[in-house]
Design an enzyme around this catalytic site. Structure first.
Site, short mmCIF file in Angstrom:
data_model
loop_
_atom_site.label_atom_id
_atom_site.label_comp_id
_atom_site.label_asym_id
_atom_site.label_seq_id
_atom_site.Cartn_x
_atom_site.Cartn_y
_atom_site.Cartn_z
N LYS A 209 0.85 -1.19 0.00
CA LYS A 209 0.00 0.00 0.00
C LYS A 209 0.89 1.24 0.00
O LYS A 209 1.51 1.58 0.99
CB LYS A 209 -0.93 0.03 1.22
CG LYS A 209 -2.13 0.87 0.90
CD LYS A 209 -2.63 1.87 1.90
CE LYS A 209 -1.77 2.80 2.60
NZ LYS A 209 -1.73 4.14 2.00
N GLU B 126 9.72 0.83 10.58
CA GLU B 126 10.76 1.82 10.29
C GLU B 126 10.09 3.17 10.49
O GLU B 126 9.26 3.58 9.67
CB GLU B 126 11.26 1.69 8.84
CG GLU B 126 11.85 0.34 8.49
CD GLU B 126 13.24 0.12 9.06
OE1 GLU B 126 13.81 1.07 9.63
OE2 GLU B 126 13.76 -0.99 8.93
N CYS C 1 13.48 10.50 6.91
CA CYS C 1 13.37 9.98 8.27
C CYS C 1 14.67 10.12 9.03
O CYS C 1 14.67 10.35 10.23
CB CYS C 1 12.93 8.52 8.23
SG CYS C 1 13.97 7.54 7.14
N GLU D 47 9.84 15.61 15.54
CA GLU D 47 10.29 15.44 14.15
C GLU D 47 9.52 16.44 13.29
O GLU D 47 8.29 16.42 13.24
CB GLU D 47 10.00 14.02 13.68
CG GLU D 47 10.49 13.78 12.27
CD GLU D 47 10.14 12.39 11.76
OE1 GLU D 47 9.02 11.91 12.01
OE2 GLU D 47 11.00 11.78 11.10
#
Ligand code: NAD
Length: 793
Positions: A192, A266, A300, A397
């Site tokens: 997906k 992850e 990331c 983040e």
């Protein structure tokens, strides 16, 4: 006019890449795109579609199918149907397909790069030079693992059908990282893509089918988070591999708890970029550009926290500001730009708000005076100084082109500041002193460390997080294991229901003296439990053979604190750890008869069987003593001048709930691999037969393990395990016992995203070395950190 004047004022004209081929491909789908299921396009069952937009202009780009539960079901069914033949094709057969996919990516590199830049807003320079070549490299590398599978992973088998969910920042690269190892090793896939950026996945699936990838091996279902959730919930999926935000990762862990699905996550990061005073400052400035403005900071592992040693901080910031002034933002297909657009207005808004919050909290904001294209979701490169380590922008983040800068004085302070985050994805260390850089790297809580470099990736070098950046690795040998399971574990059957406890007989005077209320073992010594409660320990015949303390939450907390304090063990040399295990074995051997007698009296096995269990426990201690200095890392040679050192590191403090069967052997089989790899342990012995573990504590007391390395708390698992599994100072939790305990541990692990190893109520034959000993346990007792060390000038 001088030459230097021309150099200073020279501007780049636009150098646009043609989008004609990409637009033609888009135009071939006038009704909108469908899913890709069973080797061909499949219209959404509910007919729902949604629009996606070109980030750089805001113009509509494509109509995508919104996947329903029925679509997910069809895709899983197609993957299931295709899996046996795909596995049976064998390593070489699959290697040829993977090789064909690598060639296919190279043949269509330009089209893929343009589609990706249009869809995501990132510069064509990056998709062309970084994303697409890395994608091809990933398929080549994993074609190799497929070829070698029967030899290198002989004791492993594929998982089956894998559900994979990826984010929007590297759509095609994340697809490759996910599907290459899964397919190479004999699994089939339902992927997906992210709702903002599904086009390269659909294009890839089309091309792969044309290249002869068998129908159903790769299925793509598009849609939003609800589609992802349907995939996660589907009972026909054996594994979920997720890349995305930590919040969604946490949700997925909770939703898959107890399902038996394997899981890799992850997740996000807030990676430090540490510059020591002896660094090559100009090189480090270029490093910062790559660290935080590559892909507009939507990375990331972006080096988003700049940590500067005080003496060079001012100078560095001054140079960085000058460099920022020469960054060029522009339309993604212009080959001469450094930065493109953020992925969507909602992301732009989020970045804006976070920067505003930073300024409100006292940060000074610098943005260079550079032109941004009108329209689209452009945001300038941004530097925040005067940032407090606890402020929002230093901890959250941002996932945008925003760098926060802080200073430190000493290497120790740099390490403390770098590790002052719940994440642990990556770190960059800049120093010309190799001893300093390589001394700091192992102290950083991060899955990847780059020395004098940043954002280097290679298919042979595993990538993945520590702590709340998730678990599992992508790439390299360790990444392959994420798509395999030991054959010996796959053969496990549900644990037979325990016979009901016999009614306790009253102790009679002619019985041997009772071992009254054995104590706990905490911080290297026997410790009285917090509460007054005791548990009777009965023999198989119902005779009262002893009492153990019924530990409580406080006892678990004390044990965890003792384990935390024993950090020295994690830094002890492998030789030292091996010696510790051999010494325990030696002391156990001296008391072998006593341990065998205990097994006879508690579990009811005959004397010969008890003796075998003690011997096997001794053998296992020896085996892990042997492994302690042999389960090592690797030196990778990625395509650059340099190496990547794959270091095998302990996870930290690990909680272990042990089963009832083979109480001595199972306890040793679970605790010894953890100790061998440098973890500190809090163990809860099996509820029914805890005395062997308690006896072993006396052996441990007489051995030379430092205090706190192993702690043993007896008691009811339902009272102790929730505290252990939810404790934020516990880094991993293992549960061997009931299916209920497994589900509980997985569900409660979400707080700090601890690693889990559970048996889901399936019985392990502790006497079988293939199932109960060796690398399968050692892999769960460790995490791999890759330290990249470029060399040369
Ligand atoms: P996200 O978590 O919102 O979405 C990621 C994917 O999950 C998308 O495909 C989305 O549709 C899907 N999703 C959303 N809700 C879901 C649910 N409830 N169940 C199942 N699937 C669901 O993340 P994002 O905003 O798309 O991506 C940014 C995040 O990804 C950042 O935090 C970034 O750090 C992280 N990331 C991590 C890595 C890595 O390797 N560690 C790589 C790239 C991005």
């Amino acid at each position: 006019m001088t030459v230097s004047h021309y150099f200073d004022t020279m501007d780049y004209g636009p150098a646009p890449e043609s989008d004609a081929e990409a637009r033609q491909w888009l135009a071939r789908h006038p009704e909108g795109f469908s899913h890709f299921i069973g080797g061909r396009p499949a219209a959404p069952s509910a007919g729902a579609r949604f629009d996606t937009f070109e980030p750089a202009t805001g113009a509509p780009l494509a109509r995508l199918a919104q996947g329903s539960a029925a679509d997910v079901d069809a895709a899983v069914a197609a993957a299931r149907a295709a899996q046996p033949a795909w596995e049976a094709l064998g390593g070489h057969g699959r290697a040829r397909h993977l090789y064909a996919l690598a060639r296919l990516v190279q043949r269509h590199a330009r089209l893929l790069a343009v589609v990706e830049a249009l869809d995501n807003g990132k510069p064509i320079r990056e998709t062309r030079d970084i994303d697409v070549p890395l994608v091809a490299r990933h398929f080549y590398h994993h074609a190799g693992w497929a070829q070698l599978q029967e030899r290198e992973f002989a004791d492993q088998q594929p998982l089956g059908v894998v559900g994979q969910i990826v984010p929007w920042n590297f759509p095609l690269l994340m697809l490759a990282w996910k599907i290459a190892p899964a397919l190479a090793l004999g699994n089939t896939v339902v992927l997906k893509p992210a709702e903002f950026t599904s086009l390269s996945a659909l294009l890839f699936a089309e091309l792969a089918a044309q290249a002869g990838l068998p129908a159903g091996v790769l299925n793509v279902v598009t849609g939003d988070g609800a589609t992802g959730a349907a995939l996660v919930a589907h009972p026909g999926v054996d594994k979920i591999a997720f890349t995305g935000s930590t919040d969604v990762g946490r949700l997925i862990r909770e939703q898959t708890a107890g399902s038996g699905k394997s899981l890799t996550l992850e997740l996000g990061g807030k990676s430090p970029f540490i510059v020591f005073e002896d660094a090559d400052l100009d090189a480090a400035v270029e490093g910062v550009v790559d660290a935080i403005w590559f892909n507009q900071g939507q990375v990331c592992c972006a080096g988003s926290r700049l940590l500067l040693q005080e003496p060079i901080a001012q100078d560095f910031i001054a140079r960085l500001r000058v460099r920022m002034q020469s960054l060029r933002a522009g339309t993604p297909l212009d080959k001469a730009i450094d930065m493109g657009s953020l992925v969507a207005p909602i992301q732009l808004e989020r970045v804006r708000k976070l920067v505003e919050a930073g300024v409100r909290e006292g940060a000074t904001c610098f943005q260079p005076d550079i032109a941004l294209p009108a329209g689209g979701s452009f945001y300038p490169p941004t530097l925040l100084t005067d940032v407090h380590p606890a402020s929002t922008v230093a901890t959250e983040e941002i996932f945008g082109p925003v760098l926060v800068a802080m200073t430190f004085r000493t290497p120790d302070e740099a390490v403390a500041l770098a590790n002052n985050t719940r994440y642990g994805l990556a770190a960059s260390v800049w120093s010309e002193t190799i001893g300093l850089a390589l001394g700091v790297a192992p102290q950083l809580q991060a899955g990847v460390v780059w020395i004098n470099a940043t954002n280097l990736f290679d298919a042979a070098v595993g990538f993945g997080g520590y702590r709340e950046s998730g678990y599992g690795r992508e790439g390299g040998r360790e990444g392959c294991f994420e798509y395999l399971k030991p054959r010996a574990w796959a053969a496990r059957k549900p644990r037979p229901a325990a016979a009901p406890q016999p009614a306790a007989e009253a102790p009679s005077l002619d019985l041997p003296a009772l071992d009254r209320t054995a104590k706990l073992f905490v911080g290297g010594k026997q410790a009285r439990a917090d509460g007054e409660g005791v548990l009777s320990v009965l023999s198989h015949a119902g005779r009262l053979v002893g009492e153990v303390a019924a530990g409580n939450r406080k006892d678990i907390r004390n044990a965890v604190a003792a384990a935390r304090a024993a950090a020295g063990w994690s830094g002890a040399t492998p030789h030292r750890r091996a010696q510790g295990l051999y010494y325990i074995a030696e002391n156990l051997a001296l008391r072998a008869d006593e341990f065998a007698a205990r097994l006879v009296s508690t579990t009811g096995v005959d004397a010969a069987a008890a003796r075998v269990e003690v011997e096997r426990a001794l053998g296992r201690l020896f085996a892990y003593g042997a492994w302690a200095d042999k389960f090592e890392g690797a030196v990778h040679v990625p395509p650059m001048r340099g190496v990547a050192l794959a270091m095998v590191e302990p996870i930290g403090v690990v909680g272990v709930a042990c089963p009832d069967e083979a109480p001595l052997l199972s306890f040793v089989s679970l605790v010894a691999p953890l100790l061998a790899m440098g973890n500190r342990v809090v163990a809860i012995p099996g509820e029914r037969h805890p005395l062997s573990a308690i006896d072993l504590c006396q052996v441990l007391e007489a051995s030379d393990l430092p205090a706190g390395v192993i702690n043993v708390v007896t008691g009811r698992h339902d009272a102790l395990l929730p505290t252990l599994a939810a404790h934020d100072d516990v880094d991993a939790c293992w549960s061997f016992g009931s299916a209920g305990s497994a589900a509980l541990v997985e569900r409660l692990s979400t707080g700090n995203l601890k690693r889990t190893l559970v048996d889901h109520g399936l019985a392990t034959d502790w006497h079988d070395d293939a199932a109960a000993e060796g690398p399968a346990f050692l892999r769960h007792a460790t995490q791999v950190k890759n330290i990249w060390v470029p060399y040369g000038d």
